[in-house]
Design a protein around this motif. Structure first.
Motif, PDB file in Angstrom:
ATOM      1  N   GLY A 104       0.814  -1.208   0.000  1.00  6.11           N
ATOM      2  CA  GLY A 104       0.000   0.000   0.000  1.00  6.11           C
ATOM      3  C   GLY A 104       0.848   1.258   0.000  1.00  6.11           C
ATOM      4  N   PHE A 105       0.348   2.304   0.662  1.00  7.82           N
ATOM      5  CA  PHE A 105       1.016   3.596   0.699  1.00  7.82           C
ATOM      6  C   PHE A 105       1.636   3.905   2.060  1.00  7.82           C
ATOM      7  CE2 PHE A 105      -1.383   3.849  -3.108  1.00  7.82           C
ATOM      8  CZ  PHE A 105      -0.795   4.803  -3.911  1.00  7.82           C
ATOM      9  N   PHE A 106       1.195   3.209   3.096  1.00  8.08           N
ATOM     10  CA  PHE A 106       1.731   3.460   4.436  1.00  8.08           C
ATOM     11  C   PHE A 106       3.253   3.287   4.490  1.00  8.08           C
ATOM     12  CE2 PHE A 106       3.075   2.205   8.644  1.00  8.08           C
ATOM     13  CZ  PHE A 106       2.437   3.115   9.476  1.00  8.08           C
ATOM     14  N   PRO A 107       3.826   2.211   3.919  1.00 13.01           N
ATOM     15  CA  PRO A 107       5.279   2.040   4.036  1.00 13.01           C
ATOM     16  C   PRO A 107       6.069   3.214   3.459  1.00 13.01           C
ATOM     17  CG  PRO A 107       4.237   0.000   3.328  1.00 13.01           C
ATOM     18  CD  PRO A 107       3.190   1.057   3.247  1.00 13.01           C
ATOM     19  N   ALA A 108       5.705   3.663   2.263  1.00 11.09           N
ATOM     20  CA  ALA A 108       6.413   4.783   1.641  1.00 11.09           C
ATOM     21  C   ALA A 108       6.253   6.052   2.472  1.00 11.09           C
ATOM     22  CB  ALA A 108       5.892   5.007   0.221  1.00 11.09           C
ATOM     23  N   GLU A 109       5.074   6.257   3.041  1.00  4.81           N
ATOM     24  CA  GLU A 109       4.818   7.455   3.851  1.00  4.81           C
ATOM     25  C   GLU A 109       5.686   7.448   5.111  1.00  4.81           C
ATOM     26  OE1 GLU A 109       2.783  11.108   3.840  1.00  4.81           O
ATOM     27  OE2 GLU A 109       2.574   9.468   2.403  1.00  4.81           O
ATOM     28  N   LEU A 110       5.803   6.274   5.746  1.00  7.28           N
ATOM     29  CA  LEU A 110       6.620   6.165   6.950  1.00  7.28           C
ATOM     30  C   LEU A 110       8.086   6.413   6.625  1.00  7.28           C
ATOM     31  CD1 LEU A 110       6.864   5.570   9.964  1.00  7.28           C
ATOM     32  CD2 LEU A 110       6.915   3.128   9.413  1.00  7.28           C
TER      33      LEU A 110
END
Length: 614
Positions: free
Chosen positions: A99-105
């Motif tokens: 998803g997008f959570f890993p890149a955001e973190l």
């Protein structure tokens, strides 16, 4: 050893007991040797957890670990590794979501977040670059995972903030609970229960930094080559992009190796016609991609009529079609969509939840466990299955006995209940009847997390992909060597971190070299193909050391009684088992190939070679 990109050099440490946070700066050699993802996470756990730590005690740690490629333009690299000691298996565990959570973190400026202690009341962590706060989550406690993300975004007035959270299953410390972000899940091995044990409902993050790249020209060239391999693949865009992982059901069904009715294979059924990619495509509405993924394999499916009309889910993936379909003897594609959506909302691992339901159904039909408060748990019963899933997540009534998976349920029930569990080290088996896939079976037996197909997928047996060479799937000789290859191959994408699917279907013959080139360009550290293989081997050996310290031994590298003793009844693999003699032969070869002794203990020479012993 210094690095110029890929890493921020910072680990965020959060103590929930004291409600404090601090940043640690890691030495460059740690990144050179342990990189990120599963390897860095396991290194931190091995160094910081005392032997025999209680997985649900506040002394256990929950670690979010990223890789050097996460947050860059590397395709399919937005992956989060959740590392902890598993309450389901007692082993070291790593569970992954996209998803997008890993890149955001990663863009918040951290390579990992180490969460320790336990809050005195429900809380959530809010990370906005350097700003880290621990806030009350009382208003979100009890909400399902999808509503939690929706309402938190509204309260934080930011629809683009990314949230990782648990549902009721994690709050109730079910050992088959996962951690969910968007519609993605770090689903397996009870990581959601560890989060719940800390009274942690969610982690919300907003990052504004750019991940540094050491050599942009070399990076663009390496990524371009990777995309070229994707385009040339016969599976990536023509198949996987259109139907997702459901394409695997066609392969397993054709060989009679899709388990049904709790692995009894009670009837000869064309499961491909009922739940295969052509059938599931009838429900396709659109599809979603993870951050920087050109393949976009996640299918959004909608039931348009019937009793489940209006229900949609991002899936079901192949594993859920098995666990919430054939394994339950349920032949309705619409039901699998509804059950998959329910598991996501409740925060349940759909594989273990389905397997536990199937186990309960068999016990009920055999008269071994009938104290179900009037609920007729029989194979093929849809409403009963959905009710049981809800009861599992809430530890309601008799279902509380099953809320921690099949192994612990069998221990509570007693008698011969254990004969009908399908698990290794406590982790329920995924969707491949390994009686007809011998190397895949050996991987299930030896994987450091228990029966985990992602830790050493036998592409040679399941899909006939001849990398590194073609094999006969029913042969046992040579499968020790092959399993070591598959596990060290798989470990790499769990370390850097990269999605398994493109690695397996698009670039299996060149994965190590492609990643070495991208890693060198991103980090400024000169990695070779050999380095990539050593990283994978280092992970599997370090995890073995962790598990040995916890008391695991050769006897735990085993397989369920049904796999060893009950021959397959139908199909092209009829009559097959993996006998104890077969397993022992493969284990001996596997241990020898790994440089371990007959008991599966790594030798000093191997550990020195891998830099795990001075």
């Amino acid at each position: 050893m210094s690095f110029k990109g890929g890493f921020f050099g910072k680990i965020l440490r959060i103590d929930l007991t004291g409600k404090t946070s601090k940043v640690d700066v890691l030495d460059g050699d740690i990144y050179r040797n342990y990189v990120g993802g599963a390897l860095l996470g396991t290194k931190l756990l091995y160094d910081e957890l005392a032997p025999h730590t209680n997985p649900l005690g506040e002394e256990n740690k929950l670690i979010y670990v990223l890789g050097p490629l996460t947050g860059t333009d590397t395709p399919c690299a937005s992956r989060l590794c959740v590392a902890t000691k598993s309450p389901l298996t007692g082993t070291v565990t790593t569970s992954f979501s996209g998803g997008f959570f890993p890149a955001e973190l990663k863009k918040a400026g951290y390579d990992a977040v180490v969460i320790s202690g336990k809050a005195s009341e429900p809380v959530y962590i809010l990370i906005k670059d350097d700003q880290v706060t621990i806030n009350s989550a009382e208003k979100y406690w009890g909400l399902n995972t999808l509503d939690t993300q929706l309402y938190m975004k509204e309260d934080l007035r930011d629809k683009n903030i990314r949230i990782s959270c648990i549902g009721p299953a994690g709050e109730n410390l079910s050992a088959i609970a996962g951690i969910f972000n968007e519609a993605r899940a770090a689903g397996r091995k009870g990581v959601g229960a560890v989060m719940g044990s800390k009274n942690l409902k969610a982690v919300a993050v907003k990052g504004t930094r750019q991940v540094p790249i050491a050599d942009n020209e070399a990076f663009r060239k390496a990524v371009g080559l990777m995309l070229k391999y994707f385009k040339e693949s016969e599976l990536a865009y023509p198949v996987f992009s259109k139907v997702g992982s459901s394409c695997a059901l066609e392969a397993t069904s054709a060989l009679g190796l899709l388990p049904s009715n709790n692995w009894q294979s009670a009837e000869d059924v064309d499961w491909d016609a009922l739940l295969g990619p052509n059938k599931m495509s009838e429900f396709n509405k659109t599809k979603n991609a993870c951050y920087k993924c050109p393949i976009s394999c996640s299918q959004v499916r909608l039931v348009k009529n019937g009793k489940y009309s209006g229900v949609s889910t991002e899936g079901p993936e192949y594993e859920s079609l098995f666990s919430l379909g054939s394994l339950l003897g349920i032949k309705s594609a619409a039901f699998t969509i509804a059950a998959d959506r329910l598991c996501d909302e409740l925060g349940l691992d759909s594989i273990s939840a389905g397997a536990t339901t199937a186990f309960a159904m068999e016990l009920y039909e055999r008269g071994i466990f009938t104290g179900t408060d009037g609920l007729e748990l029989k194979f093929g019963q849809e409403e009963e299955a959905l009710r049981f899933l809800r009861m599992l997540a809430h530890r309601e009534g008799f279902a509380a006995i099953f809320a921690d998976g099949t192994k612990k349920a069998a221990e509570k029930i007693g008698g011969n209940a254990h004969q009908y569990t399908l698990e290794v080290k406590g982790l329920e088996l995924p969707a491949y009847d390994i009686r007809g896939y011998k190397a895949h079976g050996l991987n299930f037996a030896t994987s450091y997390t228990g029966a985990d197909h992602n830790k050493g997928y036998s592409i040679q047996e399941v899909f006939g992909i001849p990398v590194p060479y073609a094999v006969e799937r029913l042969e046992t000789k040579g499968k020790g060597k092959l399993t070591k290859f598959n596990q060290d191959f798989a470990a790499l994408y769990d370390i850097v971190t990269l999605c398994e699917f493109p690695a397996v279907i698009a670039i299996p013959s060149v994965l190590q070299q492609v990643i070495a080139d991208i890693m060198s360009a991103v980090t400024g550290i000169a990695y070779t193909e050999k380095d990539m293989w050593l990283l994978g081997e280092r992970l599997n050996n370090l995890c073995k050391l962790f598990n040995l310290r916890e008391g695991f031994a050769r006897k735990d590298d085993s397989l369920p009684e049904r796999i060893k003793n009950d021959p397959l009844k139908y199909g092209l693999s009829k009559g097959e088992v993996i006998s104890q003699a077969d397993l022992d032969l493969m284990l001996d070869e596997y241990y020898e190939c790994r440089g371990w002794d007959k008991n599966g203990v790594p030798g000093a020479e191997k550990l020195k070679e891998l830099g795990l012993m001075s």
